[in-house]
Design an enzyme around this catalytic site. Structure first.
Site, PDB file in Angstrom:
ATOM      1  CG  HIS A 186      16.583  -2.177 109.553  1.00 43.17           C
ATOM      2  ND1 HIS A 186      17.428  -1.146 109.203  1.00 43.17           N
ATOM      3  CD2 HIS A 186      16.345  -2.046 110.884  1.00 43.17           C
ATOM      4  CE1 HIS A 186      17.674  -0.417 110.286  1.00 43.17           C
ATOM      5  NE2 HIS A 186      17.034  -0.946 111.319  1.00 43.17           N
ATOM      6  CB  CYS A 187      19.882  -6.423 111.789  1.00 44.45           C
ATOM      7  SG  CYS A 187      20.205  -7.309 113.315  1.00 44.45           S
ATOM      8  CB  VAL A 188      16.138  -3.891 115.730  1.00 44.00           C
ATOM      9  CG1 VAL A 188      15.020  -3.293 114.915  1.00 44.00           C
ATOM     10  CG2 VAL A 188      15.798  -5.305 116.160  1.00 44.00           C
ATOM     11  CE  LYS A 191      21.166   4.006 116.191  1.00 45.32           C
ATOM     12  NZ  LYS A 191      21.986   4.706 115.270  1.00 45.32           N
ATOM     13  CD  GLN A 192      25.222  -1.014 109.439  1.00 47.85           C
ATOM     14  OE1 GLN A 192      25.224  -0.045 108.694  1.00 47.85           O
ATOM     15  NE2 GLN A 192      26.311  -1.717 109.694  1.00 47.85           N
TER      16      GLN A 192
END
Ligand SMILES: [Zn+2]
Ligand SMILES: [Zn+2]
Length: 365
Positions: A186-188, A191-192
């Site tokens: 999950h990549c901040v 945002k997804q």
């Protein structure tokens, strides 16, 4: 103002180091693994022991909000850094140092093109779905990802939230609350999740920003090199506060002088150089995973399983070396060890098919 820029440079260097250390495998040996364990296990434990309760709660809440909820703060921060940095670069770099006898005017347009392209790729990685598994497409994914090794992925494993039988290589993301096919992480920043469908855009995102940073560093280098030569900064003497005698010019003093005179532009160039190095290491890290045929999630899981198996082998070795072990017991322990080595191979060989083939497969998705 200069102090503010210096602090920001140090903060960026520090944050980049933290980010790279985060990618190191804590179960391996070496300085990177040691630093990973130090910053992500030992120091947080020490902090929990020493800090007052309300500080731990506050930090915990902040950390949970930043890392485990789907908020737009990091996206806003990314846009502020890229667009703000670009505006500063155009005004203070191109605005004050162009036309330039060492650099063609075409760079002015090229800078717009590269930044526009990088932002476009960023939009893509944020908007393309990672490959969410739904009741409608579950059959397709179950057919496609049907190799269960019994370690990383177990057959007939149902996701309790989505109520679907999970295909191999998928994972439920608790932040997005969906199951994702060929889940990477999950990549901040976007945002997804990064999964089967948007991994190629994620790679393009890292590569384009890496190239953009190195390009900005290249322009900055020629601008400051030009200033150093044209203004004869290495040949003149400098009057430094606190010293009565003038000091002869050196590269270090000349760089300090340039930073003092062109602070904002110098700052952006340094930040771009640091980010360029950080992103290129991160890109190589992902290329190594493509060559290995694993996702970030699988590399972490594999490492944990291997670490557990290695601990078991060590335990058996200790038992073998103990005094008073009978021949039968020794034979049985050696057999156990052989079985464990077979398990090692299962974990090691899963999904391997070479860098080119893996990359081709990723680009087709
Ligand atoms: Zn799920
Ligand atoms: Zn997610």
């Amino acid at each position: 103002m200069e102090l503010f820029y210096v602090l920001l440079i140090y903060t960026t260097i520090g944050a980049s180091c933290f980010y790279l250390i985060m990618c190191a495998d804590p179960n391996k040996k070496g300085p990177a693994a040691f630093l990973n364990r130090l910053f992500y296990v030992r120091l947080p434990k020490l902090f929990q022991k020493l800090a007052p309760r309300f500080v731990i709660d506050l930090v915990g809440k902040g950390f949970n909000y930043i890392c485990y909820t789907n908020h737009p703060l990091i996206q806003i921060m990314y846009l502020a850094i890229v667009i703000g940095g670009f505006i500063l670069y155009i005004l203070k770099g191109f605005g004050e140092h162009f036309p330039n006898k060492r650099l063609s005017d075409i760079h002015y347009y090229f800078a717009f093109l590269m930044t526009g392209l990088s932002l476009g790729i960023y939009y893509k990685v944020c908007s393309v779905s990672p490959g969410i598994i739904t009741k409608e497409n579950i059959r397709y994914y179950q057919k496609k990802y049907n190799r269960f090794d019994g370690y990383l992925y177990v057959d007939n494993n149902t996701c309790k939230t989505c109520k679907i039988v999970k295909p191999a290589r998928s994972k439920h993301c608790r932040i997005c609350n969906v199951c994702v096919a060929k889940f990477d992480h999950h990549c901040v920043w976007v945002k997804q999740c990064i999964g089967e469908k948007n991994y190629k855009w994620f790679l393009a995102f890292i590569l384009s920003h890496c190239l953009l940073c190195f390009y900005a560093t290249y322009i900055g280098f020629w601008v400051f090199y030009g200033r150093m030569v044209d203004d004869k900064l290495l040949e003149v003497n400098y009057y430094i506060a606190g010293k009565q005698q003038p000091v002869k010019g050196s590269i270090f003093i000349a760089l300090q002088y340039l930073f003092h005179k062109y602070t904002a532009f110098f700052f952006v160039v340094i930040i771009c150089a640091v980010m360029g190095v950080t992103l290129s290491i991160f890109f190589v890290y992902h290329c190594s995973m493509i060559a290995e045929g694993v996702t970030t999630n699988e590399r972490i899981k594999k490492s944990e399983i291997r670490h557990a198996l290695e601990s078991e082998v060590k335990d058996i070795d200790h038992k073998i070396q103990r005094e008073g072990v009978t021949v039968e017991e020794k034979d049985s322990l050696i057999e156990q060890k052989k079985e464990l080595y077979k398990e090692f191979d299962k974990v090691r060989l899963y999904f391997q098919s070479g860098f080119r083939r893996n990359l081709k497969e990723i680009s087709k998705l």
